[in-house]
Design an enzyme around this catalytic site. Sequence first.
Site, mmCIF file in Angstrom:
data_model
loop_
_atom_site.group_PDB
_atom_site.id
_atom_site.type_symbol
_atom_site.label_atom_id
_atom_site.label_comp_id
_atom_site.label_asym_id
_atom_site.label_seq_id
_atom_site.Cartn_x
_atom_site.Cartn_y
_atom_site.Cartn_z
ATOM 1 N N GLU A 279 0.775 -1.377 -0.069
ATOM 2 C CA GLU A 279 -0.044 -0.143 -0.064
ATOM 3 C C GLU A 279 0.723 1.247 -0.055
ATOM 4 O O GLU A 279 1.846 1.226 0.587
ATOM 5 C CB GLU A 279 -0.800 0.092 1.283
ATOM 6 N N GLU A 477 -11.545 -3.448 -2.389
ATOM 7 C CA GLU A 477 -11.084 -5.036 -1.777
ATOM 8 C C GLU A 477 -11.690 -4.701 -0.467
ATOM 9 O O GLU A 477 -12.028 -4.048 0.308
ATOM 10 C CB GLU A 477 -9.617 -5.074 -1.625
#
Length: 575
Positions: A279, A477
Amino acid sequence: MALNLSHQLGVLAGTPIKSGEMTDSSLLSISPPSARMMTPKAMNRNYKAHGTDPSPPMSPILGATRADLSVACKAFAVENGIGTIEEQRTYREGGIGGKKEGGGGVPVFVMMPLDSVTMGNTVNRRKAMKASLQALKSAGVEGIMIDVWWGLVEKESPGTYNWGGYNELLELAKKLGLKVQAVMSFHQCGGNVGDSVTIPLPQWVVEEVDKDPDLAYTDQWGRRNHEYISLGADTLPVLKGRTPVQCYADFMRAFRDNFKHLLGETIVEIQVGMGPAGELRYPSYPEQEGTWKFPGIGAFQCYDKYSLSSLKAAAETYGKPEWGSTGPTDAGHYNNWPEDTQFFKKEGGGWNSEYGDFFLSWYSQMLLDHGERILSSAKSIFENMGVKISVKIAGIHWHYGTRSHAPELTAGYYNTRFRDGYLPIAQMLARHNAIFNFTCIEMRDHEQPQDALCAPEKLVNQVALATLAAEVPLAGENALPRYDDYAHEQILKASALNLDQNNEGEPREMCAFTYLRMNPELFQADNWGKFVAFVKKMGEGRDSHRCREEVEREAEHFVHVTQPLVQEAAVALTH
Protein backbone atom coordinates in the site's frame (compact mmCIF):
# COMPACT_ATOMS: atom_id res chain seq x y z
CA MET A 1 -1.44 -7.16 -0.88
CA ALA A 2 -3.28 -5.47 1.85
CA LEU A 3 -4.21 -7.79 4.62
CA ASN A 4 -4.41 -5.42 7.56
CA LEU A 5 -7.44 -4.66 9.63
CA SER A 6 -8.11 -2.00 7.08
CA HIS A 7 -5.87 0.72 5.96
CA GLN A 8 -6.16 3.81 3.92
CA LEU A 9 -4.06 6.75 3.41
CA GLY A 10 -4.33 10.33 2.54
CA VAL A 11 -1.97 13.10 1.63
CA LEU A 12 -1.53 16.79 1.42
CA ALA A 13 -2.82 19.18 -1.15
CA GLY A 14 0.32 21.23 -1.71
CA THR A 15 1.75 22.42 -4.99
CA PRO A 16 0.93 19.93 -7.77
CA ILE A 17 3.86 17.79 -8.84
CA LYS A 18 4.68 17.76 -12.50
CA SER A 19 4.69 14.32 -13.96
CA GLY A 20 8.02 13.07 -15.10
CA GLU A 21 11.36 13.13 -13.38
CA MET A 22 11.34 14.22 -9.75
CA THR A 23 13.99 16.57 -8.50
CA ASP A 24 15.36 16.95 -5.01
CA SER A 25 13.83 20.39 -4.81
CA SER A 26 10.38 18.93 -5.32
CA LEU A 27 10.71 17.26 -1.95
CA LEU A 28 11.29 20.56 -0.25
CA SER A 29 8.63 22.79 -1.77
CA ILE A 30 6.38 23.29 1.24
CA SER A 31 4.49 26.54 1.13
CA PRO A 32 2.99 28.25 4.17
CA PRO A 33 -0.55 27.09 4.91
CA SER A 34 -2.02 30.39 3.74
CA ALA A 35 -0.71 29.71 0.24
CA ARG A 36 -2.56 26.42 -0.14
CA MET A 37 -6.21 25.89 -0.93
CA MET A 38 -8.52 23.90 1.27
CA THR A 39 -9.98 20.71 -0.04
CA PRO A 40 -13.22 20.05 -1.89
CA LYS A 41 -16.74 19.37 -0.70
CA ALA A 42 -17.87 17.62 2.38
CA MET A 43 -15.04 19.04 4.47
CA ASN A 44 -15.32 21.84 7.00
CA ARG A 45 -13.70 24.95 5.58
CA ASN A 46 -13.65 27.03 8.76
CA TYR A 47 -10.07 26.14 9.48
CA LYS A 48 -8.04 28.19 11.87
CA ALA A 49 -4.77 27.12 13.33
CA HIS A 50 -4.94 27.54 17.05
CA GLY A 51 -3.43 26.21 20.21
CA THR A 52 0.10 26.13 21.36
CA ASP A 53 2.93 25.53 18.97
CA PRO A 54 4.49 22.24 20.10
CA SER A 55 7.98 23.44 19.24
CA PRO A 56 10.08 22.44 21.03
CA PRO A 57 8.24 19.11 21.13
CA MET A 58 7.23 17.50 24.39
CA SER A 59 8.48 14.14 25.57
CA PRO A 60 6.53 11.17 24.26
CA ILE A 61 3.77 9.59 26.28
CA LEU A 62 4.43 5.89 26.63
CA GLY A 63 1.38 3.74 26.31
CA ALA A 64 0.13 0.31 26.70
CA THR A 65 -2.60 -0.66 6.17
CA ARG A 66 -6.11 -0.31 -18.68
CA ALA A 67 -4.81 2.27 -20.41
CA ASP A 68 -7.55 -0.03 -21.45
CA LEU A 69 -8.56 -3.19 -19.67
CA SER A 70 -10.68 -3.84 -22.70
CA VAL A 71 -10.50 -7.56 -22.21
CA ALA A 72 -10.69 -7.58 -18.43
CA CYS A 73 -14.31 -8.53 -18.45
CA LYS A 74 -15.09 -11.30 -20.90
CA ALA A 75 -18.14 -13.49 -21.04
CA PHE A 76 -18.21 -16.56 -18.89
CA ALA A 77 -20.20 -19.74 -19.34
CA VAL A 78 -21.80 -21.81 -16.63
CA GLU A 79 -22.08 -25.36 -17.83
CA ASN A 80 -24.00 -28.46 -16.82
CA GLY A 81 -27.43 -27.21 -17.82
CA ILE A 82 -27.37 -23.92 -15.96
CA GLY A 83 -27.12 -21.84 -19.10
CA THR A 84 -24.72 -19.22 -20.39
CA ILE A 85 -24.43 -15.66 -19.19
CA GLU A 86 -22.80 -13.16 -21.54
CA GLU A 87 -21.61 -9.93 -20.01
CA GLN A 88 -19.17 -7.45 -21.46
CA ARG A 89 -17.59 -5.42 -18.70
CA THR A 90 -14.61 -3.13 -19.06
CA TYR A 91 -12.49 -0.94 -16.89
CA ARG A 92 -12.97 2.65 -17.83
CA GLU A 93 -9.82 4.27 -19.18
CA GLY A 94 -10.47 7.81 -17.97
CA GLY A 95 -13.24 10.26 -17.30
CA ILE A 96 -15.46 9.74 -14.30
CA GLY A 97 -13.77 6.79 -12.67
CA GLY A 98 -15.66 3.58 -12.94
CA LYS A 99 -18.49 5.05 -14.98
CA LYS A 100 -20.04 2.49 -17.30
CA GLU A 101 -22.72 2.55 -19.90
CA GLY A 102 -25.91 1.20 -18.43
CA GLY A 103 -24.53 -0.12 -15.13
CA GLY A 104 -23.00 -3.29 -16.53
CA GLY A 105 -21.86 -4.81 -13.26
CA VAL A 106 -18.59 -5.03 -11.35
CA PRO A 107 -16.08 -7.77 -12.28
CA VAL A 108 -14.88 -9.84 -9.32
CA PHE A 109 -11.29 -11.01 -8.94
CA VAL A 110 -10.06 -13.33 -6.17
CA MET A 111 -6.74 -12.97 -4.34
CA MET A 112 -4.52 -16.02 -4.52
CA PRO A 113 -2.74 -17.45 -1.45
CA LEU A 114 0.37 -15.50 -0.47
CA ASP A 115 2.53 -18.58 -1.00
CA SER A 116 1.17 -19.52 -4.43
CA VAL A 117 4.80 -19.64 -5.57
CA THR A 118 7.29 -21.35 -3.25
CA MET A 119 10.68 -20.12 -2.10
CA GLY A 120 12.06 -22.59 -4.65
CA ASN A 121 10.22 -20.76 -7.46
CA THR A 122 7.69 -23.50 -8.20
CA VAL A 123 3.89 -23.52 -8.05
CA ASN A 124 2.79 -24.44 -4.55
CA ARG A 125 0.29 -27.33 -4.27
CA ARG A 126 -0.06 -27.62 -8.03
CA LYS A 127 -3.05 -29.98 -7.96
CA ALA A 128 -4.92 -27.81 -5.46
CA MET A 129 -4.15 -24.72 -7.49
CA LYS A 130 -5.60 -26.15 -10.68
CA ALA A 131 -8.77 -27.46 -9.00
CA SER A 132 -9.28 -24.17 -7.17
CA LEU A 133 -8.88 -22.04 -10.27
CA GLN A 134 -11.29 -24.27 -12.19
CA ALA A 135 -13.84 -23.81 -9.40
CA LEU A 136 -13.41 -20.03 -9.43
CA LYS A 137 -13.79 -19.90 -13.19
CA SER A 138 -16.95 -21.99 -13.03
CA ALA A 139 -18.38 -19.55 -10.47
CA GLY A 140 -18.05 -16.71 -12.94
CA VAL A 141 -15.23 -14.70 -11.39
CA GLU A 142 -13.38 -12.46 -13.81
CA GLY A 143 -9.93 -13.45 -12.68
CA ILE A 144 -7.35 -13.65 -9.92
CA MET A 145 -4.85 -11.38 -8.18
CA ILE A 146 -1.31 -12.69 -7.73
CA ASP A 147 1.56 -11.29 -5.65
CA VAL A 148 4.75 -11.25 -7.70
CA TRP A 149 7.28 -11.12 -4.89
CA TRP A 150 10.51 -9.15 -5.34
CA GLY A 151 11.99 -11.36 -2.62
CA LEU A 152 11.35 -14.50 -4.71
CA VAL A 153 12.09 -13.37 -8.24
CA GLU A 154 15.27 -11.30 -7.71
CA LYS A 155 16.31 -13.18 -4.61
CA GLU A 156 19.83 -14.29 -5.46
CA SER A 157 21.58 -11.31 -7.02
CA PRO A 158 20.80 -7.88 -8.51
CA GLY A 159 19.36 -8.04 -12.01
CA THR A 160 18.95 -11.83 -12.02
CA TYR A 161 15.26 -12.71 -12.28
CA ASN A 162 13.76 -16.17 -11.79
CA TRP A 163 10.13 -16.19 -12.96
CA GLY A 164 9.88 -19.95 -12.31
CA GLY A 165 6.51 -20.67 -10.76
CA TYR A 166 4.97 -17.49 -12.14
CA ASN A 167 5.43 -18.72 -15.72
CA GLU A 168 3.48 -21.87 -14.90
CA LEU A 169 0.81 -20.13 -12.81
CA LEU A 170 0.06 -17.45 -15.39
CA GLU A 171 -0.09 -20.01 -18.20
CA LEU A 172 -2.61 -21.97 -16.13
CA ALA A 173 -4.71 -18.83 -15.71
CA LYS A 174 -4.57 -18.28 -19.47
CA LYS A 175 -5.61 -21.85 -20.18
CA LEU A 176 -8.63 -21.52 -17.90
CA GLY A 177 -9.62 -18.14 -19.31
CA LEU A 178 -8.98 -16.21 -16.08
CA LYS A 179 -7.73 -12.63 -16.16
CA VAL A 180 -4.87 -11.64 -13.85
CA GLN A 181 -4.14 -8.63 -11.67
CA ALA A 182 -0.38 -8.89 -11.09
CA VAL A 183 0.92 -7.15 -7.97
CA MET A 184 4.49 -5.91 -8.06
CA SER A 185 5.17 -6.75 -4.41
CA PHE A 186 8.27 -4.83 -3.36
CA HIS A 187 7.53 -5.35 0.34
CA GLN A 188 8.25 -8.11 2.82
CA CYS A 189 5.48 -10.63 3.47
CA GLY A 190 5.00 -11.28 7.17
CA GLY A 191 4.04 -9.02 10.06
CA ASN A 192 0.55 -7.96 9.01
CA VAL A 193 -2.87 -9.45 9.78
CA GLY A 194 -3.40 -12.46 7.53
CA ASP A 195 0.28 -12.89 6.66
CA SER A 196 0.51 -16.67 7.01
CA VAL A 197 3.97 -16.94 5.46
CA THR A 198 7.22 -14.99 5.55
CA ILE A 199 8.87 -13.82 2.34
CA PRO A 200 11.72 -11.39 3.06
CA LEU A 201 13.14 -8.77 0.74
CA PRO A 202 15.87 -10.07 -1.63
CA GLN A 203 18.92 -11.29 0.28
CA TRP A 204 21.23 -8.76 -1.37
CA VAL A 205 18.85 -5.96 -0.31
CA VAL A 206 18.78 -7.25 3.26
CA GLU A 207 22.60 -7.22 3.26
CA GLU A 208 22.64 -3.56 2.22
CA VAL A 209 20.13 -2.66 4.94
CA ASP A 210 22.27 -4.51 7.49
CA LYS A 211 25.23 -2.36 6.42
CA ASP A 212 23.17 0.85 6.43
CA PRO A 213 20.26 0.53 8.91
CA ASP A 214 18.95 3.95 7.86
CA LEU A 215 17.59 2.35 4.70
CA ALA A 216 14.80 1.05 6.94
CA TYR A 217 11.88 3.15 8.14
CA THR A 218 12.58 4.35 11.69
CA ASP A 219 10.41 5.74 14.49
CA GLN A 220 11.41 8.34 17.09
CA TRP A 221 12.60 5.65 19.50
CA GLY A 222 15.00 4.17 16.95
CA ARG A 223 12.87 1.11 16.17
CA ARG A 224 13.55 -0.04 12.59
CA ASN A 225 10.90 -1.45 10.25
CA HIS A 226 12.18 -3.73 7.48
CA GLU A 227 8.95 -4.31 5.54
CA TYR A 228 9.91 -1.86 2.79
CA ILE A 229 12.86 0.38 1.92
CA SER A 230 12.45 3.89 3.37
CA LEU A 231 11.20 6.36 0.77
CA GLY A 232 13.84 8.77 2.09
CA ALA A 233 16.39 6.76 0.08
CA ASP A 234 14.31 6.61 -3.13
CA THR A 235 16.77 8.50 -5.31
CA LEU A 236 20.06 7.43 -3.72
CA PRO A 237 22.26 4.66 -5.27
CA VAL A 238 22.26 2.62 -2.07
CA LEU A 239 21.39 -0.83 -3.50
CA LYS A 240 24.54 -2.12 -5.20
CA GLY A 241 24.84 1.07 -7.25
CA ARG A 242 21.14 1.43 -8.08
CA THR A 243 18.49 3.54 -6.40
CA PRO A 244 15.44 1.76 -4.94
CA VAL A 245 13.25 3.38 -7.60
CA GLN A 246 15.60 2.07 -10.32
CA CYS A 247 15.37 -1.42 -8.80
CA TYR A 248 11.57 -1.27 -8.89
CA ALA A 249 11.61 -0.03 -12.48
CA ASP A 250 14.08 -2.71 -13.61
CA PHE A 251 11.91 -5.39 -11.98
CA MET A 252 8.78 -4.14 -13.74
CA ARG A 253 10.63 -3.93 -17.05
CA ALA A 254 11.87 -7.52 -16.66
CA PHE A 255 8.31 -8.63 -15.84
CA ARG A 256 7.03 -6.88 -18.96
CA ASP A 257 9.66 -8.47 -21.19
CA ASN A 258 9.10 -11.97 -19.78
CA PHE A 259 5.29 -11.87 -19.93
CA LYS A 260 4.80 -9.66 -22.98
CA HIS A 261 2.79 -12.41 -24.69
CA LEU A 262 0.23 -12.36 -21.86
CA LEU A 263 -0.09 -8.60 -21.33
CA GLY A 264 -3.44 -7.20 -22.37
CA GLU A 265 -5.05 -10.62 -22.83
CA THR A 266 -4.44 -12.58 -19.64
CA ILE A 267 -2.63 -9.99 -17.52
CA VAL A 268 -4.97 -7.00 -17.53
CA GLU A 269 -3.75 -4.99 -14.54
CA ILE A 270 -0.44 -4.17 -12.88
CA GLN A 271 -0.82 -3.12 -9.27
CA VAL A 272 2.35 -1.32 -8.21
CA GLY A 273 3.42 -1.90 -4.61
CA MET A 274 4.51 1.30 -2.87
CA GLY A 275 4.88 0.40 0.78
CA PRO A 276 4.10 -2.09 3.54
CA ALA A 277 1.37 -4.59 2.59
CA GLY A 278 1.77 -3.24 -0.96
CA GLU A 279 0.00 0.00 0.00
CA LEU A 280 0.99 3.62 -0.54
CA ARG A 281 1.65 4.48 3.12
CA TYR A 282 4.24 4.55 5.88
CA PRO A 283 4.54 1.46 8.15
CA SER A 284 2.95 3.39 11.01
CA TYR A 285 1.05 0.49 12.59
CA PRO A 286 3.41 -2.54 12.52
CA GLU A 287 1.98 -5.66 14.13
CA GLN A 288 5.24 -7.57 14.36
CA GLU A 289 6.24 -8.39 17.93
CA GLY A 290 3.08 -6.71 19.21
CA THR A 291 4.37 -3.20 18.53
CA TRP A 292 0.93 -1.92 17.49
CA LYS A 293 -2.54 -3.17 18.30
CA PHE A 294 -5.86 -2.03 16.87
CA PRO A 295 -7.07 0.71 17.36
CA GLY A 296 -3.86 2.50 18.33
CA ILE A 297 -2.89 5.73 16.57
CA GLY A 298 0.47 4.45 15.31
CA ALA A 299 3.66 6.48 15.07
CA PHE A 300 5.44 8.68 12.54
CA GLN A 301 8.15 6.87 10.52
CA CYS A 302 10.58 9.58 9.39
CA TYR A 303 13.59 9.22 11.67
CA ASP A 304 16.06 7.56 9.32
CA LYS A 305 18.89 9.93 8.41
CA TYR A 306 17.74 10.33 4.80
CA SER A 307 14.24 11.46 5.75
CA LEU A 308 15.57 13.74 8.49
CA SER A 309 17.91 15.36 5.97
CA SER A 310 14.89 16.16 3.79
CA LEU A 311 12.98 17.52 6.80
CA LYS A 312 15.92 19.76 7.71
CA ALA A 313 16.08 21.21 4.19
CA ALA A 314 12.30 21.72 4.12
CA ALA A 315 12.35 23.58 7.43
CA GLU A 316 15.12 25.87 6.21
CA THR A 317 13.19 26.59 3.00
CA TYR A 318 10.07 27.31 5.06
CA GLY A 319 12.00 29.79 7.19
CA LYS A 320 11.83 27.80 10.44
CA PRO A 321 15.14 25.91 10.63
CA GLU A 322 14.43 25.00 14.27
CA TRP A 323 11.64 22.71 13.04
CA GLY A 324 14.00 20.59 10.99
CA SER A 325 15.77 18.47 13.59
CA THR A 326 12.92 16.11 14.49
CA GLY A 327 9.28 15.30 14.02
CA PRO A 328 6.75 15.92 16.80
CA THR A 329 7.75 13.95 19.89
CA ASP A 330 4.54 14.78 21.74
CA ALA A 331 2.49 12.54 19.43
CA GLY A 332 2.23 9.66 21.87
CA HIS A 333 3.04 6.00 21.37
CA TYR A 334 1.76 3.35 18.95
CA ASN A 335 -1.14 2.27 21.16
CA ASN A 336 -2.23 5.64 22.52
CA TRP A 337 -5.50 7.25 21.51
CA PRO A 338 -5.63 10.84 20.18
CA GLU A 339 -6.72 12.43 23.45
CA ASP A 340 -3.79 10.78 25.25
CA THR A 341 -1.41 13.03 23.34
CA GLN A 342 -0.62 16.71 23.13
CA PHE A 343 -0.14 16.62 19.36
CA PHE A 344 -3.38 14.87 18.35
CA LYS A 345 -5.81 16.04 21.03
CA LYS A 346 -8.99 17.82 20.00
CA GLU A 347 -8.44 21.18 21.67
CA GLY A 348 -5.09 22.91 21.23
CA GLY A 349 -3.45 19.92 19.55
CA GLY A 350 -0.23 20.52 17.67
CA TRP A 351 -1.71 19.01 14.49
CA ASN A 352 -3.84 22.15 14.14
CA SER A 353 -0.97 24.64 14.53
CA GLU A 354 1.39 26.21 12.01
CA TYR A 355 4.09 23.75 13.04
CA GLY A 356 1.73 20.82 12.70
CA ASP A 357 0.66 21.93 9.23
CA PHE A 358 4.28 22.32 8.16
CA PHE A 359 5.28 18.87 9.39
CA LEU A 360 2.21 17.02 8.13
CA SER A 361 2.49 18.74 4.75
CA TRP A 362 6.11 17.66 4.40
CA TYR A 363 5.44 14.11 5.65
CA SER A 364 2.51 13.50 3.32
CA GLN A 365 4.20 15.19 0.35
CA MET A 366 7.13 12.82 0.71
CA LEU A 367 4.67 9.95 0.30
CA LEU A 368 3.02 11.58 -2.72
CA ASP A 369 6.40 12.17 -4.35
CA HIS A 370 7.31 8.52 -3.72
CA GLY A 371 4.15 7.42 -5.49
CA GLU A 372 4.74 9.84 -8.34
CA ARG A 373 8.26 8.55 -8.98
CA ILE A 374 7.26 4.90 -9.15
CA LEU A 375 4.09 5.57 -11.15
CA SER A 376 6.07 7.58 -13.70
CA SER A 377 8.30 4.54 -14.24
CA ALA A 378 5.40 2.09 -14.35
CA LYS A 379 3.47 4.20 -16.84
CA SER A 380 6.40 4.40 -19.27
CA ILE A 381 7.24 0.69 -18.91
CA PHE A 382 3.70 -0.61 -19.51
CA GLU A 383 2.57 2.04 -21.98
CA ASN A 384 0.69 0.60 -24.97
CA MET A 385 0.76 -2.89 -23.45
CA GLY A 386 -3.01 -3.10 -22.93
CA VAL A 387 -2.87 -3.15 -19.13
CA LYS A 388 -4.10 -0.72 -16.51
CA ILE A 389 -1.95 0.49 -13.62
CA SER A 390 -3.38 0.56 -10.10
CA VAL A 391 -2.24 1.64 -6.64
CA LYS A 392 -3.60 0.40 -3.33
CA ILE A 393 -4.55 2.84 -0.58
CA ALA A 394 -5.16 1.61 2.97
CA GLY A 395 -8.54 1.94 4.69
CA ILE A 396 -7.61 3.47 8.02
CA HIS A 397 -11.04 3.90 9.54
CA TRP A 398 -10.31 3.96 13.28
CA HIS A 399 -10.49 7.35 15.04
CA TYR A 400 -11.98 8.67 11.78
CA GLY A 401 -14.62 10.48 13.83
CA THR A 402 -12.04 12.59 15.67
CA ARG A 403 -10.84 15.98 14.52
CA SER A 404 -7.21 15.01 13.96
CA HIS A 405 -7.67 11.56 12.31
CA ALA A 406 -4.40 10.58 14.02
CA PRO A 407 -3.93 7.06 12.51
CA GLU A 408 -4.32 8.47 9.00
CA LEU A 409 -1.78 11.21 9.73
CA THR A 410 0.90 8.81 11.00
CA ALA A 411 0.34 6.65 7.89
CA GLY A 412 1.01 9.65 5.66
CA TYR A 413 -2.52 10.76 4.75
CA TYR A 414 -3.01 14.39 5.68
CA ASN A 415 -6.71 13.94 6.26
CA THR A 416 -8.38 15.84 9.12
CA ARG A 417 -11.73 17.35 10.01
CA PHE A 418 -10.62 20.41 8.03
CA ARG A 419 -8.75 18.89 5.13
CA ASP A 420 -9.34 16.19 2.49
CA GLY A 421 -6.28 13.96 2.36
CA TYR A 422 -7.52 11.65 -0.40
CA LEU A 423 -8.12 14.13 -3.21
CA PRO A 424 -4.36 14.80 -3.69
CA ILE A 425 -3.76 11.05 -3.98
CA ALA A 426 -6.58 10.70 -6.49
CA GLN A 427 -5.24 13.64 -8.50
CA MET A 428 -1.77 12.10 -8.55
CA LEU A 429 -3.20 8.81 -9.82
CA ALA A 430 -5.29 10.64 -12.41
CA ARG A 431 -2.14 12.18 -13.90
CA HIS A 432 -0.97 8.65 -14.72
CA ASN A 433 -4.36 7.15 -15.69
CA ALA A 434 -4.10 4.82 -12.70
CA ILE A 435 -6.83 3.09 -10.70
CA PHE A 436 -7.42 4.05 -7.04
CA ASN A 437 -7.75 0.72 -5.20
CA PHE A 438 -9.26 1.01 -1.72
CA THR A 439 -9.75 -1.47 1.12
CA CYS A 440 -12.34 -1.99 3.92
CA ILE A 441 -15.21 -2.01 1.42
CA GLU A 442 -16.97 -4.78 3.37
CA MET A 443 -17.13 -2.96 6.71
CA ARG A 444 -20.03 -1.14 8.35
CA ASP A 445 -19.62 1.60 10.91
CA HIS A 446 -21.63 -0.12 13.65
CA GLU A 447 -19.58 -3.34 13.39
CA GLN A 448 -16.47 -1.51 14.57
CA PRO A 449 -15.60 -0.24 18.08
CA GLN A 450 -17.58 2.96 18.48
CA ASP A 451 -15.50 4.18 21.40
CA ALA A 452 -12.66 4.42 18.85
CA LEU A 453 -14.98 6.42 16.55
CA CYS A 454 -14.45 3.98 13.67
CA ALA A 455 -16.29 4.93 10.47
CA PRO A 456 -15.34 2.75 7.48
CA GLU A 457 -18.53 3.60 5.56
CA LYS A 458 -17.96 7.33 5.91
CA LEU A 459 -14.33 6.85 4.88
CA VAL A 460 -15.29 4.89 1.76
CA ASN A 461 -17.79 7.62 0.89
CA GLN A 462 -15.10 10.31 1.24
CA VAL A 463 -12.73 8.36 -1.01
CA ALA A 464 -15.49 7.82 -3.59
CA LEU A 465 -16.12 11.57 -3.69
CA ALA A 466 -12.39 12.26 -4.10
CA THR A 467 -12.11 9.86 -7.04
CA LEU A 468 -15.23 11.38 -8.58
CA ALA A 469 -13.74 14.87 -8.33
CA ALA A 470 -10.40 13.69 -9.76
CA GLU A 471 -12.08 11.58 -12.46
CA VAL A 472 -10.09 8.50 -11.52
CA PRO A 473 -11.46 4.91 -11.52
CA LEU A 474 -12.15 3.40 -8.10
CA ALA A 475 -11.71 -0.30 -7.31
CA GLY A 476 -12.25 -2.06 -4.00
CA GLU A 477 -11.13 -4.90 -1.75
CA ASN A 478 -12.30 -6.35 1.53
CA ALA A 479 -9.73 -5.82 4.27
CA LEU A 480 -10.53 -8.99 6.22
CA PRO A 481 -11.85 -12.41 5.13
CA ARG A 482 -15.67 -12.43 5.21
CA TYR A 483 -18.01 -15.15 3.98
CA ASP A 484 -21.37 -13.91 5.27
CA ASP A 485 -24.26 -12.36 3.35
CA TYR A 486 -24.10 -9.26 5.54
CA ALA A 487 -20.60 -8.41 4.31
CA HIS A 488 -21.53 -9.31 0.73
CA GLU A 489 -24.50 -6.93 0.86
CA GLN A 490 -22.25 -4.13 2.09
CA ILE A 491 -19.79 -4.75 -0.77
CA LEU A 492 -22.67 -4.66 -3.28
CA LYS A 493 -23.87 -1.40 -1.78
CA ALA A 494 -20.43 0.22 -1.68
CA SER A 495 -19.47 -0.90 -5.19
CA ALA A 496 -22.59 0.73 -6.65
CA LEU A 497 -21.22 4.17 -5.63
CA ASN A 498 -24.64 5.67 -5.03
CA LEU A 499 -23.53 9.17 -4.09
CA ASP A 500 -25.76 12.20 -3.71
CA GLN A 501 -23.17 14.25 -5.58
CA ASN A 502 -23.15 11.75 -8.45
CA ASN A 503 -23.21 14.06 -11.50
CA GLU A 504 -26.93 14.23 -12.13
CA GLY A 505 -27.43 10.52 -11.62
CA GLU A 506 -24.93 9.29 -14.22
CA PRO A 507 -24.28 5.56 -13.70
CA ARG A 508 -21.01 4.96 -11.89
CA GLU A 509 -19.78 1.78 -10.29
CA MET A 510 -16.45 0.51 -9.07
CA CYS A 511 -14.36 -0.69 -12.00
CA ALA A 512 -13.50 -3.94 -10.19
CA PHE A 513 -13.64 -5.69 -6.82
CA THR A 514 -10.97 -8.08 -5.52
CA TYR A 515 -12.08 -10.64 -2.94
CA LEU A 516 -9.75 -11.64 -0.12
CA ARG A 517 -8.95 -14.55 -0.46
CA MET A 518 -8.86 -18.07 -1.97
CA ASN A 519 -8.52 -20.59 0.88
CA PRO A 520 -10.16 -23.81 2.16
CA GLU A 521 -12.84 -21.83 4.05
CA LEU A 522 -14.09 -20.26 0.81
CA PHE A 523 -14.81 -23.72 -0.63
CA GLN A 524 -16.87 -24.93 2.33
CA ALA A 525 -20.37 -25.65 1.07
CA ASP A 526 -22.21 -22.86 2.88
CA ASN A 527 -19.56 -20.23 2.18
CA TRP A 528 -19.23 -21.30 -1.45
CA GLY A 529 -22.96 -21.01 -2.09
CA LYS A 530 -23.02 -17.48 -0.67
CA PHE A 531 -19.93 -16.53 -2.66
CA VAL A 532 -21.42 -17.77 -5.95
CA ALA A 533 -24.60 -15.76 -5.31
CA PHE A 534 -22.46 -12.73 -4.49
CA VAL A 535 -20.45 -13.01 -7.73
CA LYS A 536 -23.67 -13.33 -9.75
CA LYS A 537 -25.17 -10.27 -8.07
CA MET A 538 -22.00 -8.21 -8.62
CA GLY A 539 -22.02 -9.18 -12.28
CA GLU A 540 -25.60 -8.07 -12.79
CA GLY A 541 -24.88 -4.52 -11.72
CA ARG A 542 -26.92 -1.78 -10.15
CA ASP A 543 -29.68 -1.98 -12.78
CA SER A 544 -30.63 -5.56 -11.96
CA HIS A 545 -34.13 -5.93 -10.53
CA ARG A 546 -33.90 -9.61 -9.63
CA CYS A 547 -34.45 -10.35 -5.97
CA ARG A 548 -31.72 -11.95 -3.91
CA GLU A 549 -33.82 -15.09 -3.34
CA GLU A 550 -33.94 -15.74 -7.09
CA VAL A 551 -30.19 -15.36 -7.39
CA GLU A 552 -29.66 -17.64 -4.38
CA ARG A 553 -31.85 -20.36 -5.90
CA GLU A 554 -29.71 -20.28 -9.04
CA ALA A 555 -26.59 -20.39 -6.90
CA GLU A 556 -27.87 -23.41 -4.94
CA HIS A 557 -28.44 -25.34 -8.16
CA PHE A 558 -25.00 -24.31 -9.39
CA VAL A 559 -23.33 -25.41 -6.14
CA HIS A 560 -25.07 -28.80 -6.31
CA VAL A 561 -23.98 -29.44 -9.90
CA THR A 562 -20.36 -28.39 -9.32
CA GLN A 563 -20.00 -29.99 -5.88
CA PRO A 564 -17.35 -32.58 -6.90
CA LEU A 565 -15.07 -29.87 -8.32
CA VAL A 566 -15.44 -27.64 -5.26
CA GLN A 567 -14.86 -30.54 -2.87
CA GLU A 568 -11.69 -31.43 -4.75
CA ALA A 569 -10.47 -27.84 -4.41
CA ALA A 570 -11.26 -27.70 -0.68
CA VAL A 571 -9.56 -31.01 0.08
CA ALA A 572 -6.52 -30.22 -2.06
CA LEU A 573 -6.03 -26.81 -0.43
CA THR A 574 -6.39 -28.29 3.06
CA HIS A 575 -3.63 -30.79 2.34
